[in-house]
Write a protein that holds these residues in place. Structure first.
Motif, mmCIF file in Angstrom:
data_model
loop_
_atom_site.group_PDB
_atom_site.id
_atom_site.type_symbol
_atom_site.label_atom_id
_atom_site.label_comp_id
_atom_site.label_asym_id
_atom_site.label_seq_id
_atom_site.Cartn_x
_atom_site.Cartn_y
_atom_site.Cartn_z
ATOM 1 N N ARG A 79 41.885 53.141 43.630
ATOM 2 C CA ARG A 79 40.751 52.273 43.952
ATOM 3 C C ARG A 79 40.422 51.480 42.696
ATOM 4 O O ARG A 79 40.006 52.047 41.687
ATOM 5 C CB ARG A 79 39.544 53.126 44.383
ATOM 6 N N VAL A 80 40.637 50.177 42.754
ATOM 7 C CA VAL A 80 40.527 49.328 41.565
ATOM 8 C C VAL A 80 39.308 48.424 41.662
ATOM 9 O O VAL A 80 39.080 47.779 42.693
ATOM 10 C CB VAL A 80 41.797 48.470 41.382
ATOM 11 N N THR A 81 38.532 48.385 40.594
ATOM 12 C CA THR A 81 37.389 47.482 40.480
ATOM 13 C C THR A 81 37.618 46.578 39.277
ATOM 14 O O THR A 81 37.960 47.058 38.194
ATOM 15 C CB THR A 81 36.081 48.263 40.291
ATOM 16 N N ILE A 82 37.444 45.274 39.482
ATOM 17 C CA ILE A 82 37.660 44.310 38.405
ATOM 18 C C ILE A 82 36.321 43.721 37.987
ATOM 19 O O ILE A 82 35.613 43.113 38.790
ATOM 20 C CB ILE A 82 38.629 43.201 38.843
ATOM 21 N N VAL A 83 35.976 43.899 36.730
ATOM 22 C CA VAL A 83 34.724 43.392 36.179
ATOM 23 C C VAL A 83 34.877 41.898 35.872
ATOM 24 O O VAL A 83 35.927 41.461 35.395
ATOM 25 C CB VAL A 83 34.353 44.161 34.887
ATOM 26 N N GLN A 84 33.830 41.138 36.159
ATOM 27 C CA GLN A 84 33.771 39.743 35.737
ATOM 28 C C GLN A 84 32.731 39.638 34.609
ATOM 29 O O GLN A 84 31.532 39.604 34.858
ATOM 30 C CB GLN A 84 33.398 38.833 36.910
ATOM 31 N N ASN A 85 33.224 39.609 33.379
ATOM 32 C CA ASN A 85 32.318 39.521 32.243
ATOM 33 C C ASN A 85 31.718 38.124 32.127
ATOM 34 O O ASN A 85 32.446 37.131 32.178
ATOM 35 C CB ASN A 85 33.077 39.806 30.933
ATOM 36 N N PRO A 86 30.409 38.030 31.915
ATOM 37 C CA PRO A 86 29.816 36.707 31.692
ATOM 38 C C PRO A 86 30.184 36.104 30.338
ATOM 39 O O PRO A 86 30.098 34.885 30.156
ATOM 40 C CB PRO A 86 28.311 36.959 31.809
ATOM 41 N N LEU A 87 30.563 36.946 29.389
ATOM 42 C CA LEU A 87 30.948 36.511 28.045
ATOM 43 C C LEU A 87 29.807 35.807 27.313
ATOM 44 O O LEU A 87 30.029 34.967 26.436
ATOM 45 C CB LEU A 87 32.195 35.608 28.080
ATOM 46 N N THR A 88 28.586 36.176 27.666
ATOM 47 C CA THR A 88 27.411 35.578 27.042
ATOM 48 C C THR A 88 26.824 36.421 25.918
ATOM 49 O O THR A 88 26.152 35.906 25.024
ATOM 50 C CB THR A 88 26.333 35.322 28.105
#
Length: 228
Positions: free
Chosen positions: A33-42
């Motif tokens: 079960r894979v979850t991909i984080v979307q970093n805001p990079l802020t």
């Protein structure tokens, strides 16, 4: 001993989570079960918060994986109780109280990896240097897409010290690209040895999370089978 079934993937600077597609497909095909984080990079705090939210959603222990700047993020976020093991993919690994920028001290410069910083303090990789510095082993078309879809990062993040270093208490693995032009090779090897990681070297550019999905996925599976 049962294997961990959850994996959380954390991208680095100038990129987004879509680069993990090959790793995702290989792991999900094996039942993970894979979850991909979307970093805001802020900010470091914002990226750690995004990763923590992903870990909160897991239904059990997870392997936490970071590429490049994502290594700093998982170093901090990896103290989460659901993070059972850490995989660093050509990734930064500061200690508690250290900044990301400090990891570069004493190592050779990387002339092919050029960051252009705007007046607002956000940086992007120089367009003319992008393929050589970030994705030398991709096709021209893939390199152009990565270049044109860059996510700017707040350069202040590199001066923000981490408060915790999860690698002190969690088992660690490192996949290192031997043709990486974003970091001095000696720097990558030094960081991986310092955190006590089991190291896998692969001939690849800094974009190994995209170009070497088999190798990266295999190391994640190894971690999943042995971290508990």
């Amino acid at each position: 001993m049962s294997s961990i079934r959850n994996v959380v993937l954390v991208h680095g600077a100038f990129a987004d989570g879509s680069g993990w597609r090959g790793v995702h497909d290989r792991l999900t095909a094996q039942g993970y079960r894979v979850t991909i984080v979307q970093n805001p990079l802020t900010s470091l705090e914002d990226d750690v918060a995004a990763t923590t939210r992903a870990l909160d959603l897991q239904d059990g222990p997870a392997i936490l994986v970071g590429h490049s700047w994502g290594g700093t993020v998982i170093t901090e976020a990896g103290v989460h109780p659901k993070a059972a093991g850490l995989v660093y993919v050509s990734a930064l690994a500061p200690d508690a109280g250290e900044t990301t920028a400090q990891q570069y001290e004493g190592f050779a410069p990387t002339p092919d990896f050029v960051i252009d910083v705007a007046e607002d303090g956000f940086g992007l990789i120089n367009r003319d240097k992008f393929k050589a510095g970030f994705a030398a082993d991709t096709s021209d078309a893939d390199a152009a897409f990565l270049r044109d879809s860059q996510v700017p990062i707040n350069m202040a993040v590199f001066a923000t010290p981490v408060k915790n270093a999860a690698w002190h208490d969690k088992p660690t693995w490192a996949v290192i690209a031997t043709e990486d032009r974003a970091f001095d090779q000696a720097m990558l090897q030094h960081m991986a040895r310092r955190i006590g990681a089991e190291i896998t070297n692969v001939s690849a550019s800094h974009a190994l999370f995209l170009t070497q999905p088999d190798v990266v996925a295999d190391v994640i599976v190894t971690a999943a089978k042995s971290a508990l």
